[in-house]
Scaffold this motif. Sequence first.
Motif, PDB file in Angstrom:
ATOM      1  N   LYS A  85     -65.909 -36.849 -94.389  1.00  0.00           N
ATOM      2  CA  LYS A  85     -66.690 -36.771 -94.253  1.00  0.00           C
ATOM      3  C   LYS A  85     -66.596 -35.579 -93.247  1.00  0.00           C
ATOM      4  N   GLY A  86     -68.007 -34.962 -93.116  1.00  0.00           N
ATOM      5  CA  GLY A  86     -67.744 -33.046 -92.934  1.00  0.00           C
ATOM      6  C   GLY A  86     -67.839 -32.933 -91.231  1.00  0.00           C
ATOM      7  N   GLY A  87     -66.831 -31.996 -91.188  1.00  0.00           N
ATOM      8  CA  GLY A  87     -66.995 -32.089 -89.648  1.00  0.00           C
ATOM      9  C   GLY A  87     -66.276 -32.505 -88.432  1.00  0.00           C
ATOM     10  N   LYS A 145     -61.230 -31.927 -89.981  1.00  0.00           N
ATOM     11  CA  LYS A 145     -60.154 -31.527 -90.249  1.00  0.00           C
ATOM     12  C   LYS A 145     -59.564 -30.079 -90.492  1.00  0.00           C
ATOM     13  N   THR A 146     -60.192 -28.945 -90.142  1.00  0.00           N
ATOM     14  CA  THR A 146     -59.813 -27.735 -90.816  1.00  0.00           C
ATOM     15  C   THR A 146     -59.163 -27.279 -88.627  1.00  0.00           C
ATOM     16  N   THR A 147     -59.821 -27.869 -88.400  1.00  0.00           N
ATOM     17  CA  THR A 147     -59.134 -27.112 -86.846  1.00  0.00           C
ATOM     18  C   THR A 147     -57.664 -27.804 -86.452  1.00  0.00           C
ATOM     19  N   ASP A 151     -60.152 -25.726 -99.837  1.00  0.00           N
ATOM     20  CA  ASP A 151     -62.067 -26.358 -99.124  1.00  0.00           C
ATOM     21  C   ASP A 151     -62.223 -24.805 -99.567  1.00  0.00           C
ATOM     22  N   ASN A 200     -62.708 -21.976 -94.907  1.00  0.00           N
ATOM     23  CA  ASN A 200     -62.630 -22.365 -93.274  1.00  0.00           C
ATOM     24  C   ASN A 200     -61.065 -21.962 -92.269  1.00  0.00           C
ATOM     25  N   PRO A 223     -64.506 -31.507 -98.031  1.00  0.00           N
ATOM     26  CA  PRO A 223     -65.526 -32.941 -97.206  1.00  0.00           C
ATOM     27  C   PRO A 223     -65.535 -33.251 -98.492  1.00  0.00           C
ATOM     28  N   MET A 255     -62.021 -34.692 -81.174  1.00  0.00           N
ATOM     29  CA  MET A 255     -63.596 -34.003 -80.456  1.00  0.00           C
ATOM     30  C   MET A 255     -63.888 -34.683 -79.417  1.00  0.00           C
ATOM     31  N   ILE A 313     -57.716 -35.298 -79.180  1.00  0.00           N
ATOM     32  CA  ILE A 313     -57.996 -34.118 -78.907  1.00  0.00           C
ATOM     33  C   ILE A 313     -59.434 -34.250 -78.194  1.00  0.00           C
ATOM     34  N   ARG A 355     -63.312 -32.858 -76.807  1.00  0.00           N
ATOM     35  CA  ARG A 355     -63.723 -31.343 -77.581  1.00  0.00           C
ATOM     36  C   ARG A 355     -63.756 -30.372 -76.545  1.00  0.00           C
ATOM     37  N   LEU A 366     -61.852 -24.262 -78.457  1.00  0.00           N
ATOM     38  CA  LEU A 366     -61.597 -24.688 -80.042  1.00  0.00           C
ATOM     39  C   LEU A 366     -62.325 -24.217 -80.788  1.00  0.00           C
ATOM     40  N   PRO A 390     -62.436 -19.805 -83.713  1.00  0.00           N
ATOM     41  CA  PRO A 390     -62.210 -19.355 -85.254  1.00  0.00           C
ATOM     42  C   PRO A 390     -62.720 -18.520 -85.632  1.00  0.00           C
TER      43      PRO A 390
HETATM   44  P1  ATP Z   1     -65.279 -29.771 -92.590  1.00  0.00           P
HETATM   45  O1  ATP Z   1     -65.892 -31.232 -93.564  1.00  0.00           O
HETATM   46  O2  ATP Z   1     -67.278 -28.832 -93.136  1.00  0.00           O
HETATM   47  O3  ATP Z   1     -64.413 -28.775 -94.018  1.00  0.00           O
HETATM   48  P2  ATP Z   1     -63.785 -29.462 -90.628  1.00  0.00           P
HETATM   49  O4  ATP Z   1     -63.445 -31.714 -90.993  1.00  0.00           O
HETATM   50  O5  ATP Z   1     -63.016 -29.224 -91.706  1.00  0.00           O
HETATM   51  O6  ATP Z   1     -65.295 -30.225 -91.067  1.00  0.00           O
HETATM   52  P3  ATP Z   1     -64.049 -28.652 -88.615  1.00  0.00           P
HETATM   53  O7  ATP Z   1     -64.767 -26.821 -88.718  1.00  0.00           O
HETATM   54  O8  ATP Z   1     -62.207 -28.431 -88.147  1.00  0.00           O
HETATM   55  O9  ATP Z   1     -64.104 -29.814 -89.052  1.00  0.00           O
HETATM   56  O10 ATP Z   1     -65.429 -28.626 -87.041  1.00  0.00           O
HETATM   57  C1  ATP Z   1     -66.446 -28.924 -86.829  1.00  0.00           C
HETATM   58  C2  ATP Z   1     -66.885 -27.890 -86.287  1.00  0.00           C
HETATM   59  O11 ATP Z   1     -66.625 -28.373 -84.706  1.00  0.00           O
HETATM   60  C3  ATP Z   1     -66.213 -26.805 -86.070  1.00  0.00           C
HETATM   61  O12 ATP Z   1     -67.212 -25.774 -85.998  1.00  0.00           O
HETATM   62  C4  ATP Z   1     -65.674 -27.007 -84.587  1.00  0.00           C
HETATM   63  O13 ATP Z   1     -65.468 -25.666 -84.585  1.00  0.00           O
HETATM   64  C5  ATP Z   1     -65.868 -27.948 -84.011  1.00  0.00           C
HETATM   65  N1  ATP Z   1     -64.865 -28.433 -83.182  1.00  0.00           N
HETATM   66  C6  ATP Z   1     -63.581 -28.863 -84.006  1.00  0.00           C
HETATM   67  N2  ATP Z   1     -62.714 -29.504 -82.918  1.00  0.00           N
HETATM   68  C7  ATP Z   1     -63.410 -30.268 -81.310  1.00  0.00           C
HETATM   69  C8  ATP Z   1     -63.339 -30.005 -80.346  1.00  0.00           C
HETATM   70  N3  ATP Z   1     -62.013 -30.434 -80.107  1.00  0.00           N
HETATM   71  N4  ATP Z   1     -63.697 -29.278 -79.507  1.00  0.00           N
HETATM   72  C9  ATP Z   1     -65.560 -28.483 -80.103  1.00  0.00           C
HETATM   73  N5  ATP Z   1     -65.091 -28.502 -81.171  1.00  0.00           N
HETATM   74  C10 ATP Z   1     -64.640 -28.606 -82.148  1.00  0.00           C
END
Ligand code: ATP
Length: 259
Positions: free
Chosen positions: A14-16, A19-21, A43, A47, A132, A189, A217, A219, A223, A227
């Motif tokens: 699932k996207g967003g 994972k990267t954070t 990826d 990112n 993702p 989040m 974690i 929101r 965070l 990036p």
């Molecule tokens: P993808 O699937 O595209 O690789 P991802 O699973 O790696 O996405 P992230 O890039 O880490 O997800 O996070 C998605 C968005 O949410 C980013 O803009 C990130 O800055 C934001 N984000 C992640 N964790 C938090 C948090 N705890 N609080 C607020 N914003 C967050």
Amino acid sequence: MSKKGKIIAVANQKGGVGKTTTSINLAAALALMQKKVLLIDSDPQGNASSGLGIVLQKGDQHLYHALTGGVPPLRVIRQTSVKNLSIMPTNIDLVAAEIELISISDREKQLSSILDGSICNNFDFLLIDCPPSLGLLTVNALTAADSVLIPMQCEYFAMEGLAQLVSTIRSVKKSFNTDLYMECLLLTMFDKRNRLTHQVADEISRHFSKQLFKTVIPRNVRLSECPSHGKAIFDYDNLSTGARSYNELASEFLTNQRI
Ligand code: ATP
Ligand code: MG
């Protein structure tokens, strides 16, 4: 004699979902706790690389070249601005790897073979930030890993996606990596004022109570800002709730390793 570092795939198709954070900030928190850490950006969005301020120039070699071009992996590893934290960066070129790997025998084991030996022995922990999808890059990460850490956002379709991921983990385990296990699920989040968040969190903990990090974690806007500054949260705002949470996660993660 050096000991083999532990490899953790940070995965969810699932996207967003964070994972990267999580990859960046858990890696940075462990590094600040004096662990030697390698973050592998698997990826094509790159990112994790840009989030740590790594900008690849034309002609720079990265994960793609190590994975498919026979370039020695040590040559594509860089030190980040965080002490003890190195990165194997990537960029959009990695898209081609997914296609090129199809025609290679042992296509699922390419990442595992480049991390073996000299790379693994140089680090305590190696975190792989997955894309993702459940394509070959994620399958390579799951095949190389000792465990998989799954970040999840508490929203309506979270459980459906999780079932698919668990089934992929099972088939990788059966075919390529019998020792693979689930590190833990991580709720990301988290918005404590939202009722749906609590309902989904309850459902997840009913199904996975023993495989859920106690640390959640929240929101946190800091965070989401860091990036774009190319920094882990600890270098951007060390006093934020985001920094505190990822620190707590790293401590819980390390405690779990001793069980
Ligand atoms: P993808 O699937 O595209 O690789 P991802 O699973 O790696 O996405 P992230 O890039 O880490 O997800 O996070 C998605 C968005 O949410 C980013 O803009 C990130 O800055 C934001 N984000 C992640 N964790 C938090 C948090 N705890 N609080 C607020 N914003 C967050
Ligand atoms: Mg990502």
